[in-house]
Scaffold this motif. Sequence first.
Motif, PDB file in Angstrom:
ATOM      1  N   LEU A 189     -26.242 -13.479   6.817  1.00 34.66           N
ATOM      2  CA  LEU A 189     -25.831 -14.855   7.097  1.00 34.66           C
ATOM      3  C   LEU A 189     -24.532 -15.222   6.388  1.00 34.66           C
ATOM      4  O   LEU A 189     -23.781 -16.078   6.871  1.00 34.66           O
ATOM      5  N   ILE A 190     -24.273 -14.596   5.245  1.00 30.18           N
ATOM      6  CA  ILE A 190     -23.008 -14.843   4.543  1.00 30.18           C
ATOM      7  C   ILE A 190     -21.869 -14.050   5.177  1.00 30.18           C
ATOM      8  O   ILE A 190     -20.772 -14.577   5.414  1.00 30.18           O
ATOM      9  N   TYR A 191     -22.109 -12.783   5.498  1.00 31.41           N
ATOM     10  CA  TYR A 191     -21.044 -11.942   6.035  1.00 31.41           C
ATOM     11  C   TYR A 191     -20.602 -12.381   7.431  1.00 31.41           C
ATOM     12  O   TYR A 191     -19.483 -12.080   7.843  1.00 31.41           O
ATOM     13  N   ARG A 192     -21.465 -13.085   8.142  1.00 31.88           N
ATOM     14  CA  ARG A 192     -21.089 -13.535   9.487  1.00 31.88           C
ATOM     15  C   ARG A 192     -20.154 -14.739   9.449  1.00 31.88           C
ATOM     16  O   ARG A 192     -19.552 -15.086  10.463  1.00 31.88           O
ATOM     17  N   LEU A 193     -20.025 -15.376   8.292  1.00 28.38           N
ATOM     18  CA  LEU A 193     -19.246 -16.603   8.187  1.00 28.38           C
ATOM     19  C   LEU A 193     -17.768 -16.306   7.937  1.00 28.38           C
ATOM     20  O   LEU A 193     -17.430 -15.406   7.163  1.00 28.38           O
ATOM     21  N   PRO A 194     -16.878 -17.077   8.556  1.00 28.26           N
ATOM     22  CA  PRO A 194     -15.450 -16.981   8.226  1.00 28.26           C
ATOM     23  C   PRO A 194     -15.107 -17.920   7.060  1.00 28.26           C
ATOM     24  O   PRO A 194     -15.614 -19.033   6.982  1.00 28.26           O
ATOM     25  N   PHE A 195     -14.281 -17.451   6.162  1.00 30.42           N
ATOM     26  CA  PHE A 195     -13.818 -18.252   5.032  1.00 30.42           C
ATOM     27  C   PHE A 195     -12.306 -18.408   5.178  1.00 30.42           C
ATOM     28  O   PHE A 195     -11.547 -17.472   4.919  1.00 30.42           O
ATOM     29  N   CYS A 196     -11.894 -19.574   5.597  1.00 34.01           N
ATOM     30  CA  CYS A 196     -10.490 -19.766   5.962  1.00 34.01           C
ATOM     31  C   CYS A 196      -9.575 -19.795   4.735  1.00 34.01           C
ATOM     32  O   CYS A 196      -8.692 -18.970   4.587  1.00 34.01           O
ATOM     33  N   GLN A 197      -9.785 -20.765   3.855  1.00 42.40           N
ATOM     34  CA  GLN A 197      -8.934 -20.870   2.674  1.00 42.40           C
ATOM     35  C   GLN A 197      -9.742 -21.116   1.401  1.00 42.40           C
ATOM     36  O   GLN A 197      -9.373 -20.642   0.335  1.00 42.40           O
ATOM     37  N   ALA A 198     -10.816 -21.843   1.523  1.00 40.71           N
ATOM     38  CA  ALA A 198     -11.588 -22.207   0.331  1.00 40.71           C
ATOM     39  C   ALA A 198     -12.205 -20.959  -0.304  1.00 40.71           C
ATOM     40  O   ALA A 198     -12.813 -20.132   0.377  1.00 40.71           O
ATOM     41  N   HIS A 199     -12.052 -20.817  -1.584  1.00 38.62           N
ATOM     42  CA  HIS A 199     -12.666 -19.696  -2.300  1.00 38.62           C
ATOM     43  C   HIS A 199     -13.124 -20.101  -3.701  1.00 38.62           C
ATOM     44  O   HIS A 199     -13.431 -19.250  -4.529  1.00 38.62           O
ATOM     45  N   ILE A 200     -13.168 -21.402  -3.972  1.00 29.98           N
ATOM     46  CA  ILE A 200     -13.582 -21.901  -5.284  1.00 29.98           C
ATOM     47  C   ILE A 200     -15.037 -22.358  -5.211  1.00 29.98           C
ATOM     48  O   ILE A 200     -15.383 -23.268  -4.450  1.00 29.98           O
ATOM     49  N   ILE A 201     -15.898 -21.709  -5.988  1.00 30.91           N
ATOM     50  CA  ILE A 201     -17.322 -22.041  -6.028  1.00 30.91           C
ATOM     51  C   ILE A 201     -17.576 -22.926  -7.238  1.00 30.91           C
ATOM     52  O   ILE A 201     -17.335 -22.514  -8.375  1.00 30.91           O
ATOM     53  N   ALA A 202     -18.045 -24.136  -7.002  1.00 29.87           N
ATOM     54  CA  ALA A 202     -18.317 -25.084  -8.091  1.00 29.87           C
ATOM     55  C   ALA A 202     -19.655 -24.751  -8.747  1.00 29.87           C
ATOM     56  O   ALA A 202     -20.617 -25.529  -8.714  1.00 29.87           O
ATOM     57  N   HIS A 203     -19.713 -23.569  -9.324  1.00 30.74           N
ATOM     58  CA  HIS A 203     -20.962 -23.093  -9.931  1.00 30.74           C
ATOM     59  C   HIS A 203     -20.592 -22.029 -10.950  1.00 30.74           C
ATOM     60  O   HIS A 203     -19.437 -21.596 -11.038  1.00 30.74           O
ATOM     61  N   SER A 204     -21.587 -21.583 -11.727  1.00 29.20           N
ATOM     62  CA  SER A 204     -21.348 -20.532 -12.713  1.00 29.20           C
ATOM     63  C   SER A 204     -21.912 -19.190 -12.255  1.00 29.20           C
ATOM     64  O   SER A 204     -21.782 -18.200 -12.972  1.00 29.20           O
ATOM     65  N   TYR A 205     -22.542 -19.155 -11.085  1.00 26.38           N
ATOM     66  CA  TYR A 205     -22.971 -17.889 -10.491  1.00 26.38           C
ATOM     67  C   TYR A 205     -23.011 -18.066  -8.980  1.00 26.38           C
ATOM     68  O   TYR A 205     -22.882 -19.183  -8.463  1.00 26.38           O
ATOM     69  N   CYS A 206     -23.153 -16.964  -8.267  1.00 25.74           N
ATOM     70  CA  CYS A 206     -23.126 -17.000  -6.803  1.00 25.74           C
ATOM     71  C   CYS A 206     -24.537 -17.212  -6.265  1.00 25.74           C
ATOM     72  O   CYS A 206     -25.454 -16.471  -6.637  1.00 25.74           O
ATOM     73  N   GLU A 207     -24.688 -18.208  -5.430  1.00 25.23           N
ATOM     74  CA  GLU A 207     -25.969 -18.426  -4.756  1.00 25.23           C
ATOM     75  C   GLU A 207     -25.701 -18.767  -3.294  1.00 25.23           C
ATOM     76  O   GLU A 207     -24.595 -19.134  -2.921  1.00 25.23           O
ATOM     77  N   HIS A 208     -26.717 -18.635  -2.476  1.00 28.18           N
ATOM     78  CA  HIS A 208     -26.565 -18.620  -1.022  1.00 28.18           C
ATOM     79  C   HIS A 208     -25.803 -19.824  -0.477  1.00 28.18           C
ATOM     80  O   HIS A 208     -24.738 -19.685   0.140  1.00 28.18           O
TER      81      HIS A 208
END
Length: 311
Positions: free
Chosen positions: A164-183
Amino acid sequence: MFYHNKSKFHPATFFLIGIPGLEDIHMWISLPFCSVYLLALLGNATILLVIKAEQTLRGPMFYFLTILSIIDLALSTTSVPRMLGIFWFDAHEINFGACVAQMFLIHAFTGMEAEVLLAMAFDRYMAICAPLHYTASLTSQVLVGISMCIVICPVLLTLPMIYLIYRLPFCQAHIIAHSYCEHMGIAKLSCANIRINAIYGLFVVSVFVLNLVLIGISYVYILCAVFRLPSHDARLKALSTCGSHVGVICVFYIPSVFSFLTHRFGHKIPGYVHILVANLYLIIPPSLNPIIYGVRTKQIRERVLHMFTKK
């Protein structure tokens, strides 16, 4: 000829902010995080060493406790070192693949912890409600089968998140407002529709709720069996055997429920509170679980005291 051209862009790296709004005090926040992480490592390693060294600690309860300690070590190690890297060394960037891998491991290990708590509830149910069949029912083969379910079910439940993550396009945003990666933290950066991700996230939450319901049902039967015991001392003894498990359930589920409710309904709560609760949800249970079992389980408590007091 019809060509369907749909470009998808996966950034090389994501940027983990840490705890948004509290960047200036990251160094101070790291001190309790590091202390709790070291406590989790020491406590769970001690539990594992005690169970391995003491030949009398070979029952199903200690078998499940061993699995719980291993999961706690894995869960805290998957998340906390990454947080400390952000707090201490400003290591905010994380590779896209590494971020997805961390997401998978955190969700999978969290699911395993929920499954092992359900297995421990079944163990307490058999010990109190069907004591004559306890040994015959929880054989080595049954314990191995339960262990496989504890590992395989959360992995199968978490694997679709990778797709579900790999199917998504990420245009420009790459900043995660978190301290770890979650779905959902990753999915919200996408420039496409993430409704499927949100629905699947709710489905995973519903599985956690189902586990909690099954644990609650088991304790209804346990309480009914306990209050049918003729002796007051026997009732207290039976309830005391469940005390550690109930404490671990509260430590695991109360922060998770609070985190879920604040994300869904706490729109007026500051963002840093959401992130702090989510972080505590990952580090508090691994640090408190060995303390709860170490204090309330007589065999473990005596063995630990013997290890630290012998000459």
